[in-house]
Scaffold this active site. Structure first.
Site, mmCIF file in Angstrom:
data_model
loop_
_atom_site.group_PDB
_atom_site.id
_atom_site.type_symbol
_atom_site.label_atom_id
_atom_site.label_comp_id
_atom_site.label_asym_id
_atom_site.label_seq_id
_atom_site.Cartn_x
_atom_site.Cartn_y
_atom_site.Cartn_z
ATOM 1 N N HIS A 195 -39.958 23.572 5.445
ATOM 2 C CA HIS A 195 -40.199 23.997 4.061
ATOM 3 C C HIS A 195 -41.635 23.701 3.650
ATOM 4 O O HIS A 195 -42.212 24.413 2.836
ATOM 5 C CB HIS A 195 -39.198 23.325 3.116
ATOM 6 C CG HIS A 195 -37.851 23.971 3.184
ATOM 7 N ND1 HIS A 195 -36.765 23.359 3.745
ATOM 8 C CD2 HIS A 195 -37.434 25.192 2.803
ATOM 9 C CE1 HIS A 195 -35.733 24.186 3.691
ATOM 10 N NE2 HIS A 195 -36.110 25.296 3.122
ATOM 11 N N ARG A 302 -36.669 30.735 -4.627
ATOM 12 C CA ARG A 302 -36.172 29.419 -4.207
ATOM 13 C C ARG A 302 -36.171 28.492 -5.419
ATOM 14 O O ARG A 302 -37.099 27.707 -5.624
ATOM 15 C CB ARG A 302 -37.073 28.826 -3.120
ATOM 16 C CG ARG A 302 -37.012 29.535 -1.766
ATOM 17 C CD ARG A 302 -37.914 28.822 -0.759
ATOM 18 N NE ARG A 302 -37.598 29.140 0.611
ATOM 19 C CZ ARG A 302 -38.277 30.028 1.351
ATOM 20 N NH1 ARG A 302 -39.289 30.685 0.837
ATOM 21 N NH2 ARG A 302 -37.927 30.240 2.604
ATOM 22 N N ARG A 338 -31.782 32.550 -5.896
ATOM 23 C CA ARG A 338 -30.903 31.715 -5.072
ATOM 24 C C ARG A 338 -30.520 30.462 -5.833
ATOM 25 O O ARG A 338 -31.378 29.819 -6.443
ATOM 26 C CB ARG A 338 -31.629 31.341 -3.774
ATOM 27 C CG ARG A 338 -30.799 30.442 -2.895
ATOM 28 C CD ARG A 338 -31.430 30.278 -1.539
ATOM 29 N NE ARG A 338 -32.558 29.351 -1.564
ATOM 30 C CZ ARG A 338 -33.245 29.024 -0.471
ATOM 31 N NH1 ARG A 338 -32.959 29.565 0.702
ATOM 32 N NH2 ARG A 338 -34.259 28.173 -0.547
ATOM 33 N N GLU A 436 -27.115 31.778 7.280
ATOM 34 C CA GLU A 436 -28.058 30.877 7.950
ATOM 35 C C GLU A 436 -27.349 29.851 8.816
ATOM 36 O O GLU A 436 -27.974 29.000 9.429
ATOM 37 C CB GLU A 436 -29.027 30.214 6.973
ATOM 38 C CG GLU A 436 -28.545 30.034 5.571
ATOM 39 C CD GLU A 436 -29.622 29.557 4.601
ATOM 40 O OE1 GLU A 436 -30.810 29.496 4.940
ATOM 41 O OE2 GLU A 436 -29.238 29.219 3.472
ATOM 42 N N ASN A 459 -34.851 30.990 9.191
ATOM 43 C CA ASN A 459 -35.450 29.657 9.401
ATOM 44 C C ASN A 459 -34.353 28.661 9.757
ATOM 45 O O ASN A 459 -34.474 27.896 10.723
ATOM 46 C CB ASN A 459 -36.161 29.180 8.134
ATOM 47 C CG ASN A 459 -37.221 30.155 7.674
ATOM 48 O OD1 ASN A 459 -37.707 30.939 8.474
ATOM 49 N ND2 ASN A 459 -37.562 30.109 6.409
ATOM 50 N N ASP A 460 -33.294 28.681 8.971
ATOM 51 C CA ASP A 460 -32.185 27.774 9.263
ATOM 52 C C ASP A 460 -31.317 28.294 10.400
ATOM 53 O O ASP A 460 -30.856 27.530 11.237
ATOM 54 C CB ASP A 460 -31.331 27.557 8.003
ATOM 55 C CG ASP A 460 -31.950 26.514 7.101
ATOM 56 O OD1 ASP A 460 -32.360 25.456 7.621
ATOM 57 O OD2 ASP A 460 -32.040 26.754 5.890
ATOM 58 N N ARG A 470 -36.275 22.196 12.354
ATOM 59 C CA ARG A 470 -37.435 22.982 11.930
ATOM 60 C C ARG A 470 -38.553 22.136 11.350
ATOM 61 O O ARG A 470 -39.673 22.621 11.170
ATOM 62 C CB ARG A 470 -36.993 24.074 10.929
ATOM 63 C CG ARG A 470 -36.395 23.539 9.660
ATOM 64 C CD ARG A 470 -35.722 24.638 8.855
ATOM 65 N NE ARG A 470 -36.624 25.262 7.900
ATOM 66 C CZ ARG A 470 -36.223 25.953 6.832
ATOM 67 N NH1 ARG A 470 -34.934 26.133 6.601
ATOM 68 N NH2 ARG A 470 -37.086 26.490 6.015
ATOM 69 N N CYS A 507 -34.764 37.100 4.875
ATOM 70 C CA CYS A 507 -35.778 36.436 4.041
ATOM 71 C C CYS A 507 -36.370 35.188 4.694
ATOM 72 O O CYS A 507 -37.091 34.441 4.052
ATOM 73 C CB CYS A 507 -35.203 36.096 2.672
ATOM 74 S SG CYS A 507 -33.815 34.958 2.752
HETATM 75 C C1 PEP Z 1 -34.126 30.398 5.688
HETATM 76 O O1 PEP Z 1 -33.485 29.414 6.031
HETATM 77 O O2 PEP Z 1 -34.528 31.281 6.486
HETATM 78 C C2 PEP Z 1 -34.474 30.594 4.268
HETATM 79 C C3 PEP Z 1 -35.051 31.692 3.847
HETATM 80 O O3 PEP Z 1 -34.235 29.563 3.422
HETATM 81 P P1 PEP Z 1 -35.154 28.253 3.377
HETATM 82 O O4 PEP Z 1 -36.372 28.511 4.231
HETATM 83 O O5 PEP Z 1 -35.496 28.022 1.963
HETATM 84 O O6 PEP Z 1 -34.250 27.217 3.972
HETATM 85 MG MG MG Z 2 -32.492 28.210 4.551
#
Ligand code: PEP
Ligand code: MG
Length: 575
Positions: A195, A302, A338, A436, A459-460, A470, A507
């Site tokens: 993040h 977010r 979200r 995710e 990402n998750d 991550r 996203c």
């Molecule tokens: C993700 O996990 O890809 C996502 C968009 O949410 P965040 O990066 O805020 O966990």
């Molecule tokens: Mg996420």
């Protein structure tokens, strides 16, 4: 002596500037010279912080139950006494005035002087009170950070501006830097989709993570070149290297300018496939950049960032105002808000979660459902905002049916409470879920049956699929969006949702990576949401793509697990 440090570039471009080292340590304070006309304001800021901490301690004192052990009350009384003593409540003020410095620095100087006096004391009891002084100072520092004061402009010699160098920063720290004018951002720790990196990317300045020991090797004010595209930092460059990078920086800027022409162009492939490009935002103010870069909506707001860097939580009205502003500023374009994805590396008080596996713990929807009152407040605020634009609600990190049912039930409850009070909202508001967690992606029917749309958080999703944290730079090289399992799962999600006509967006950071734009298109993605800075780059790729040419190559990619072949096929897709 000139040398280079290598890390992971998270945001492209070149920055040249003087290093400014920052630390996360609670008591570390930067030293600014405050202009004379700003000094009274700085003193007022200090007084306000003292008042805020006094109120906080008094509230704590009042809340101590009669049945609580006597030490609780005595402990708070002691802290109040320390706070009210002129050594802490008045002398720093004098230092601000005499030295024309920022409040944090004055407080830090005075704390050091006090602690030195404690060291001289023979009495053990008194010597041990040092820790209490430190705790009170920490509270004042925290109160000061909630009310940022004077921010010094970059140094005057600045064709060369400032480069922020840190060992590690939380996402909450980084979001504060949105107000500063740093030319670049580099850290020792962090993975490319942490993040921290995600927010750094939104600053739209070259940035690098996972440099391991940059903070140790670089000195305050040293000249550095940051090449965010290559993930390289050059410290103390010689003239020739500097000239070369100045040229590259210039060329990069020209390319950026040219891209701006695409702002109002529709994102359509050469063979007529239309793609929707939307923006990810962290704060309402980010909408300006989204619009400047031609975003066709906000694909991910977010909202948890509204909850960070502050004392107390935003109430319903404050949240409503933030969501309404975004909905109105987007003037009828979709805004997907979200529900707060707090927990793990985004803790309300800015601290890290110290549970053993925070990413697998109480975060996102799990946390929302354990705090129904707090969740309800947010849902009501979102619903109220839906009256002023085209708002969608997005639920993060869904894993099973029970979570979907409970979240929908809470939304129903929020609607009923608004109905009872005659407060308007969009009765057709759409509710979607983030995919995710690998289990959710594999059992997609559980979600497509109950939700209006999906958004894939790669990402998750990748973190959980590959078991690669991550946020951990030591395993960042293992984080691989091109892993055959990842590609096949994404293809499965796009296809399965497509069959039942449930729209699906992506996203995660993959959406803004131009090397993956065509591959995702060929796998079936039609809605991308990314940081505004990437929108025009991605659009340029879409405009030059021909779906019927790349689709067969993407199909081949899904059938191989050989990394070399995968790379070769991707190169052909991008050729
Ligand atoms: C993700 O996990 O890809 C996502 C968009 O949410 P965040 O990066 O805020 O966990
Ligand atoms: Mg996420």
């Amino acid at each position: 002596m000139s040398f280079a440090i290598h890390g992971i570039g998270v945001s492209g471009g070149i920055a040249i500037g003087h290093a400014h080292l920052v630390s996360r340590a609670k008591l570390e304070a930067a030293h600014y010279v405050v202009p004379a006309y700003q000094v009274p304001e700085e003193s007022t800021r200090f007084d306000a912080a003292i008042r805020a901490v006094r109120a906080e301690l008094e509230e704590l004192r009042a809340g101590v139950r009669a049945t609580a052990p006597a030490e609780f009350g005595a402990f708070i009384d002691l802290h109040l006494m320390i706070l009210n003593d002129s050594t802490l409540s008045a002398i720093p003020r004098k230092i601000i005035e005499s030295e024309q410095c920022n409040a944090e620095w004055a407080l830090r100087v005075q704390m050091d002087a006090l602690l030195a006096q404690f060291d001289e004391v023979e009495d053990t009891y008194l010597r041990e009170r040092k820790a209490d002084v430190v705790q009170v100072v920490e509270r004042i520092m925290k109160a000061l950070s909630g009310q940022p004061g004077y921010i010094p402009p970059p140094p005057a010699d600045a064709a060369h501006s400032r480069i922020l160098v840190a060992h590690d920063l939380s996402p909450a720290d980084v979001v504060q830097f949105k107000q500063h004018q740093f030319a670049s951002f580099i850290t020792d720790l962090g993975g490319s989709t942490s993040h921290t990196a995600v927010v750094a990317r939104s600053l739209n300045i070259p940035s690098i993570v996972a440099l391991h020991n940059a903070r140790q090797l670089i000195w305050e004010n040293e000249l550095v070149v940051v090449d965010g595209t290559q993930g390289v930092v050059i410290v103390d460059p010689d003239r020739q290297v500097l000239a070369e990078y100045e040229l590259r920086q210039h060329q990069f800027d020209i390319e950026r300018q040219k891209l701006k022409r695409l702002r109002d162009t529709r994102a359509v492939t050469l063979d007529g496939i239309e793609v929707e490009l939307q923006a990810n935002i962290e704060l309402p103010g980010d909408v300006v950049e989204a619009r400047e870069n031609g975003a066709m909506g906000i694909g991910l707001f977010r909202t948890e960032f509204l909850f960070l860097n502050r004392d107390g939580l935003p109430d319903e009205d404050e949240q409503f105002e933030a969501y309404r502003k975004v909905a109105q500023d987007m003037a009828g374009l979709p805004v997907t808000i979200r529900t707060y994805d707090l927990g793990a590396d985004k803790q309300v008080d800015g601290e890290k979660d110290h549970t053993v596996n925070p990413a697998l713990g109480l975060r996102a929807i799990r946390l929302c459902l354990t705090e129904p009152q707090r969740f309800l407040i947010q849902l009501r605020a979102m619903l109220r905002a839906s009256h002023y634009g085209r708002v969608n609600i997005l639920i993060p990190m869904l894993m099973n049916t029970a979570e979907v049912d409970q979240a929908l039930q809470m939304i129903k409850q929020a609607r009923s409470s608004l109905d009872e009070n005659g407060i308007p909202y969009d009765p057709n508001i759409k509710v979607g879920g983030m995919i995710e967690v690998p289990a959710a992606a594999l059992a997609l029917g559980m979600f497509t049956r109950k939700l209006d749309f999906l958004s894939v958080g790669t990402n998750d999703l990748i973190q959980y699929m590959l078991a690669v944290d991550r946020t951990d730079d030591t395993v960042a090289h293992l984080y691989d969006p091109l892993h055959p399992a990842v590609l096949n799962l994404l293809a499965h999600v796009f296809k399965t949702a497509g069959k039942v006509n449930v729209p699906v967006a992506l996203c995660g950071e993959m959406a803004g990576d131009v090397t993956l734009t065509r591959l995702l298109l060929a796998l079936g993605l039609r809605q991308y949401s990314m940081h505004s800075a990437h929108l025009l780059d991605v659009k340029q790729y879409i405009l030059k793509s021909s779906l019927h040419e790349i689709k067969p190559l993407a199909r081949k990619m899904l059938r191989t697990d050989d990394p070399d072949k995968l790379r070769a096929l991707l190169a052909r897709i991008n050729a």
